[in-house]
Write an enzyme that holds these catalytic residues in place. Structure first.
Site, PDB file in Angstrom:
ATOM      1  N   ARG A  28       0.841  -1.193   0.000  1.00 17.56           N
ATOM      2  CA  ARG A  28       0.000   0.000   0.000  1.00 17.56           C
ATOM      3  C   ARG A  28       0.878   1.246   0.000  1.00 17.56           C
ATOM      4  O   ARG A  28       2.102   1.173   0.100  1.00 17.56           O
ATOM      5  CB  ARG A  28      -0.905   0.014   1.237  1.00 17.56           C
ATOM      6  CG  ARG A  28      -0.140   0.000   2.558  1.00 17.56           C
ATOM      7  CD  ARG A  28      -1.072  -0.010   3.748  1.00 17.56           C
ATOM      8  NE  ARG A  28      -0.336   0.020   5.011  1.00 17.56           N
ATOM      9  CZ  ARG A  28      -0.898   0.192   6.195  1.00 17.56           C
ATOM     10  NH1 ARG A  28      -2.209   0.347   6.278  1.00 17.56           N
ATOM     11  NH2 ARG A  28      -0.168   0.205   7.284  1.00 17.56           N
ATOM     12  N   GLY A  29       0.229   2.395  -0.108  1.00 16.17           N
ATOM     13  CA  GLY A  29       0.917   3.676   0.036  1.00 16.17           C
ATOM     14  C   GLY A  29       2.048   3.892  -0.944  1.00 16.17           C
ATOM     15  O   GLY A  29       1.962   3.549  -2.133  1.00 16.17           O
ATOM     16  N   ILE A  30       3.140   4.452  -0.440  1.00 10.92           N
ATOM     17  CA  ILE A  30       4.282   4.806  -1.280  1.00 10.92           C
ATOM     18  C   ILE A  30       4.890   3.569  -1.929  1.00 10.92           C
ATOM     19  O   ILE A  30       5.205   3.559  -3.124  1.00 10.92           O
ATOM     20  CB  ILE A  30       5.330   5.569  -0.448  1.00 10.92           C
ATOM     21  CG1 ILE A  30       4.788   6.951  -0.055  1.00 10.92           C
ATOM     22  CG2 ILE A  30       6.636   5.705  -1.223  1.00 10.92           C
ATOM     23  CD1 ILE A  30       5.665   7.706   0.923  1.00 10.92           C
ATOM     24  N   ARG A  37       3.433  -7.777   4.284  1.00  6.73           N
ATOM     25  CA  ARG A  37       3.452  -8.472   5.566  1.00  6.73           C
ATOM     26  C   ARG A  37       2.175  -9.266   5.804  1.00  6.73           C
ATOM     27  O   ARG A  37       2.228 -10.424   6.208  1.00  6.73           O
ATOM     28  CB  ARG A  37       3.641  -7.463   6.703  1.00  6.73           C
ATOM     29  CG  ARG A  37       5.074  -7.032   6.948  1.00  6.73           C
ATOM     30  CD  ARG A  37       5.938  -8.146   7.504  1.00  6.73           C
ATOM     31  NE  ARG A  37       5.399  -8.706   8.736  1.00  6.73           N
ATOM     32  CZ  ARG A  37       5.649  -8.230   9.943  1.00  6.73           C
ATOM     33  NH1 ARG A  37       6.423  -7.160  10.088  1.00  6.73           N
ATOM     34  NH2 ARG A  37       5.143  -8.806  11.013  1.00  6.73           N
ATOM     35  N   ASP A  71       8.877 -10.709   6.089  1.00  4.83           N
ATOM     36  CA  ASP A  71       9.195  -9.910   7.265  1.00  4.83           C
ATOM     37  C   ASP A  71      10.664  -9.540   7.136  1.00  4.83           C
ATOM     38  O   ASP A  71      11.545 -10.402   7.259  1.00  4.83           O
ATOM     39  CB  ASP A  71       8.943 -10.731   8.528  1.00  4.83           C
ATOM     40  CG  ASP A  71       9.340 -10.005   9.811  1.00  4.83           C
ATOM     41  OD1 ASP A  71       9.871  -8.874   9.724  1.00  4.83           O
ATOM     42  OD2 ASP A  71       9.121 -10.568  10.899  1.00  4.83           O
ATOM     43  N   VAL A  72      10.945  -8.270   6.866  1.00  5.10           N
ATOM     44  CA  VAL A  72      12.325  -7.869   6.574  1.00  5.10           C
ATOM     45  C   VAL A  72      13.253  -8.004   7.779  1.00  5.10           C
ATOM     46  O   VAL A  72      14.481  -7.934   7.632  1.00  5.10           O
ATOM     47  CB  VAL A  72      12.397  -6.427   6.010  1.00  5.10           C
ATOM     48  CG1 VAL A  72      11.720  -6.331   4.663  1.00  5.10           C
ATOM     49  CG2 VAL A  72      11.823  -5.415   7.006  1.00  5.10           C
ATOM     50  N   GLY A  79       8.527  -0.240   6.355  1.00  8.62           N
ATOM     51  CA  GLY A  79       8.750   0.488   7.597  1.00  8.62           C
ATOM     52  C   GLY A  79       7.497   0.545   8.447  1.00  8.62           C
ATOM     53  O   GLY A  79       6.383   0.319   7.955  1.00  8.62           O
ATOM     54  N   TYR A 105      11.088   6.720  15.181  1.00  9.68           N
ATOM     55  CA  TYR A 105      10.963   6.741  13.723  1.00  9.68           C
ATOM     56  C   TYR A 105      12.041   7.635  13.099  1.00  9.68           C
ATOM     57  O   TYR A 105      12.700   7.238  12.117  1.00  9.68           O
ATOM     58  CB  TYR A 105       9.573   7.243  13.350  1.00  9.68           C
ATOM     59  CG  TYR A 105       9.275   7.250  11.872  1.00  9.68           C
ATOM     60  CD1 TYR A 105       9.026   6.066  11.187  1.00  9.68           C
ATOM     61  CD2 TYR A 105       9.215   8.446  11.160  1.00  9.68           C
ATOM     62  CE1 TYR A 105       8.734   6.062   9.833  1.00  9.68           C
ATOM     63  CE2 TYR A 105       8.921   8.460   9.803  1.00  9.68           C
ATOM     64  CZ  TYR A 105       8.691   7.268   9.151  1.00  9.68           C
ATOM     65  OH  TYR A 105       8.411   7.275   7.810  1.00  9.68           O
ATOM     66  N   LYS A 161      15.052   6.462  10.506  1.00 13.42           N
ATOM     67  CA  LYS A 161      15.142   7.014   9.157  1.00 13.42           C
ATOM     68  C   LYS A 161      16.416   7.832   8.961  1.00 13.42           C
ATOM     69  O   LYS A 161      16.967   7.885   7.852  1.00 13.42           O
ATOM     70  CB  LYS A 161      13.900   7.865   8.869  1.00 13.42           C
ATOM     71  CG  LYS A 161      12.607   7.059   8.772  1.00 13.42           C
ATOM     72  CD  LYS A 161      12.647   6.070   7.622  1.00 13.42           C
ATOM     73  CE  LYS A 161      11.307   5.388   7.384  1.00 13.42           C
ATOM     74  NZ  LYS A 161      11.328   4.476   6.233  1.00 13.42           N
TER      75      LYS A 161
END
Length: 233
Positions: free
Chosen positions: A13-15, A35, A49-50, A78, A141, A145
């Site tokens: 999803r998202g970016i 995930r 799962d990274v 993330g 966070y 990052k």
């Protein structure tokens, strides 16, 4: 086979989803990880799962079998767990770092094996404007990052002589499920910090990531896509 073999983590999803779609649309062979729920898309979606090196090895093996050695890695997966520091638990802090920073280490370490043999490759980490300017309640966070920037620049020096570039794209606040959960008051406060006066669209981030992946002489850079929110940092 035409196009490049591309792996995008956190592509449900998202970016991350828009990044995977962009490469797919441009003719690349894409694997996107998720995930919990697989995206209903044209690209190959694989659970991962990274934080698990076993999962990471499995995903790369599947990508290599389907599309050949990974030529472009976009480390986007993330999480957030926002709390003011006085209320933040050690677990909240380390969990975010484990996924956002150590997870990126896991996939990058696995990717460069094939890239070193090929003497070519592109690695792009998705950071955040928060890494540069900070944000109340996001110490975990922001730390994760910001860590990506030092990691990327160090790795860029290590593998640059082998034809591999490593860069960071740092989005600002973007129209995603995460921003959709903001209250009107929170949204207005954040908009006031963005000189262009609006949130980014996920497609705008994807366009920049795709551009950077096509360049061979941009290396060790942090490309801000945040409407000016972190300018000067």
């Amino acid at each position: 086979m035409q196009g490049r073999s591309v792996l995008v983590t956190g592509a449900s999803r998202g970016i991350g989803l828009e990044i995977a779609r962009k490469f797919q649309t441009e003719g690349d062979r894409v694997v996107g990880t998720y995930r919990t729920k697989a995206p209903d898309e044209k690209f190959l979606a694989v659970s991962c799962d990274v934080t698990s090196t076993e999962d990471v090895d499995r995903v790369f093996a599947e990508a290599e079998e389907a599309h050949g050695p990974v030529e472009v890695l976009v480390a986007n997966a993330g999480i957030t767990d926002d709390q003011l520091l006085l209320r933040m638990t050690r677990e909240s802090f380390t969990n975010v770092l484990e996924t956002n920073l150590t997870g990126s280490f896991n996939v990058a370490k696995r990717a460069i094996k094939g890239m070193m043999r090929a003497r070519s490759g592109r690695i792009i980490f998705i950071s955040s404007a928060v890494a540069l300017r900070g944000e109340s309640g996001q110490a975990n966070y922001a730390a994760s990052k910001a860590g990506l920037i030092g990691f990327a620049r160090s790795l860029a020096r290590e593998v640059g002589p082998r034809g591999i570039t490593v860069n960071v794209v740092a989005p600002g606040l973007t129209e995603t499920d995460m921003s959709g959960a903001l209250t009107d008051e929170q949204r207005e406060r954040l908009l006031q910090q963005i000189p262009v006066g609006r949130l980014a669209q996920p497609q705008e981030i994807a366009d920049v990531v795709h551009f950077v992946a096509g360049q061979g002489y941009i290396n060790g850079e942090v490309i801000h896509v945040d409407g000016g929110a972190a300018m000067g940092h």
